[in-house]
Motif scaffolding. Sequence first.
Motif, PDB file in Angstrom:
ATOM      1  N   MET A   7       0.826  -1.210   0.000  1.00 40.20           N
ATOM      2  CA  MET A   7       0.000   0.000   0.000  1.00 40.20           C
ATOM      3  C   MET A   7       0.864   1.265   0.000  1.00 40.20           C
ATOM      4  N   LYS A   8       1.968   1.226   0.713  1.00 40.71           N
ATOM      5  CA  LYS A   8       2.892   2.373   0.654  1.00 40.71           C
ATOM      6  C   LYS A   8       3.397   2.575  -0.773  1.00 40.71           C
ATOM      7  N   SER A  82      -8.720  -5.267 -10.165  1.00 40.20           N
ATOM      8  CA  SER A  82      -9.719  -4.225 -10.419  1.00 40.20           C
ATOM      9  C   SER A  82      -9.137  -2.850 -10.135  1.00 40.20           C
ATOM     10  N   GLU A  87      -9.246   2.070 -11.359  1.00 43.48           N
ATOM     11  CA  GLU A  87      -8.973   3.304 -10.623  1.00 43.48           C
ATOM     12  C   GLU A  87      -7.988   4.216 -11.335  1.00 43.48           C
TER      13      GLU A  87
ATOM     14  N   ASP B   2      -9.137  12.204  -3.648  1.00 41.12           N
ATOM     15  CA  ASP B   2      -8.390  11.763  -4.819  1.00 41.12           C
ATOM     16  C   ASP B   2      -7.630  10.485  -4.519  1.00 41.12           C
ATOM     17  N   LEU B   3      -7.462   9.700  -5.570  1.00 44.72           N
ATOM     18  CA  LEU B   3      -6.936   8.348  -5.432  1.00 44.72           C
ATOM     19  C   LEU B   3      -5.594   8.305  -4.725  1.00 44.72           C
ATOM     20  N   VAL B   4      -4.681   9.213  -5.084  1.00 42.12           N
ATOM     21  CA  VAL B   4      -3.344   9.158  -4.489  1.00 42.12           C
ATOM     22  C   VAL B   4      -3.418   9.353  -2.977  1.00 42.12           C
ATOM     23  N   MET B   7      -4.714   6.265  -1.315  1.00 37.77           N
ATOM     24  CA  MET B   7      -3.702   5.218  -1.208  1.00 37.77           C
ATOM     25  C   MET B   7      -2.661   5.560  -0.138  1.00 37.77           C
ATOM     26  N   LYS B   8      -2.313   6.826  -0.027  1.00 40.16           N
ATOM     27  CA  LYS B   8      -1.398   7.223   1.053  1.00 40.16           C
ATOM     28  C   LYS B   8      -2.015   6.906   2.411  1.00 40.16           C
ATOM     29  N   LEU B  10      -4.040   4.619   3.071  1.00 39.58           N
ATOM     30  CA  LEU B  10      -4.077   3.168   3.265  1.00 39.58           C
ATOM     31  C   LEU B  10      -2.689   2.586   3.529  1.00 39.58           C
ATOM     32  N   GLY B  11      -1.660   3.385   3.322  1.00 36.02           N
ATOM     33  CA  GLY B  11      -0.304   2.875   3.449  1.00 36.02           C
ATOM     34  C   GLY B  11       0.266   3.014   4.846  1.00 36.02           C
ATOM     35  N   ASP B  12      -0.501   2.679   5.837  1.00 36.77           N
ATOM     36  CA  ASP B  12      -0.047   2.773   7.232  1.00 36.77           C
ATOM     37  C   ASP B  12      -0.752   1.696   8.047  1.00 36.77           C
ATOM     38  N   GLN B  76     -17.147   5.352  -4.565  1.00 40.42           N
ATOM     39  CA  GLN B  76     -16.217   5.933  -5.535  1.00 40.42           C
ATOM     40  C   GLN B  76     -15.042   5.010  -5.845  1.00 40.42           C
ATOM     41  N   PHE B  77     -14.632   4.225  -4.842  1.00 41.70           N
ATOM     42  CA  PHE B  77     -13.485   3.330  -5.020  1.00 41.70           C
ATOM     43  C   PHE B  77     -13.906   1.899  -4.695  1.00 41.70           C
ATOM     44  N   PRO B  78     -14.553   1.250  -5.632  1.00 45.81           N
ATOM     45  CA  PRO B  78     -15.143  -0.068  -5.362  1.00 45.81           C
ATOM     46  C   PRO B  78     -14.132  -1.117  -4.908  1.00 45.81           C
ATOM     47  N   PHE B  79     -12.886  -0.975  -5.288  1.00 46.28           N
ATOM     48  CA  PHE B  79     -11.894  -1.961  -4.864  1.00 46.28           C
ATOM     49  C   PHE B  79     -11.787  -2.018  -3.345  1.00 46.28           C
ATOM     50  N   PHE B  83     -11.010  -5.099  -0.797  1.00 52.35           N
ATOM     51  CA  PHE B  83      -9.769  -4.834  -0.071  1.00 52.35           C
ATOM     52  C   PHE B  83      -9.978  -4.956   1.427  1.00 52.35           C
TER      53      PHE B  83
END
Lengths: 128, 128
Positions: A7-8, A82, A87, B2-4, B7-8, B10-12, B76-79, B83
């Motif tokens: 994820m990072k 996906s 995305e 926004d996606l980025v 993801m940030k 989620l990266g913890d 908005q982010f179905p994954f 996940f």
Amino acid sequence: MDLVNVMKALGDETRLRMLNLLNKKELCVCEIEELLDINQSNASRHLNKLSSAGLVEYRKSALYVYYKIKDEATAQFPFLVSFLHDETRKLTKCVLDEERLNQYIDSGITCDELKDGRLCFKDNKEEQ
Amino acid sequence: MDLVNVMKALGDETRLRMLNLLNKKELCVCEIEELLDINQSNASRHLNKLSSAGLVEYRKSALYVYYKIKDEATAQFPFLVSFLHDETRKLTKCVLDEERLNQYIDSGITCDELKDGRLCFKDNKEEQ
DNA sequence: TTACTATATTCGTTTATACTCATATATTAT
DNA sequence: ATAATATATGAGTATAAACGAATATAGTAA
């Protein structure tokens, strides 16, 4: 290959753009540099991060190093399928990157020629 | 949203653990502190990050602030659905957290009592 | 051999992140 | 009113991440 590191690795725009292109086609470092318009040092470093996270693998051929998405990654983390398909296309830059990639593929030129600036991309990415 | 940034967020590891619990049940900050065994400051800050990324929302009730996963985020982010359901359970800490949550729910005690140490968790998380 | 090229890596710097401790804020209870 | 409590936030610090520029490495070509 642990989830947190994956994820990072996904939490960076440049790496998302790389994965987006690699999801379409195996590419060498210099192709990625040109398509994403980033310098060699950054390209190599970000690819190394993706590789360390287990998301991509590479093979060396002559002077070139070709990167591709690792099958084991999508096998171990099925949401990636996906994710990469749905995305990334919501990111403007990823869409432009893909257009560049298609234009490059259609042109039939080599990566050396690409690096020499033989292809004038239809987008005006650097001015945006 | 926004996606980025998603993801940030989620990266913890701590935030993944939070989302894992919130995926099961709406929780107030002090419940999260106890279940994850983190201090108040960190709990609040990480929840703020999740909120800024658009992944969670909150409602205030009396002294408490209850957080839950935001419907718009999974829309908005179905994954995120697969996940949160499939990947977090591969993390040992998330599995232990969930056991704690179930034990807490089954006990029927209030969050005040939880904070007073009325519940002795069956795991020995702090010694691992 | 030497020259060239693609990629990786080192160095130094800047920026972002995570944390602890302390304080501020707002609500409830007395 | 004051006291107590849950949560948020500020300050300071330590660690990590991202970057550009320069250099190292390894393969190719002459």
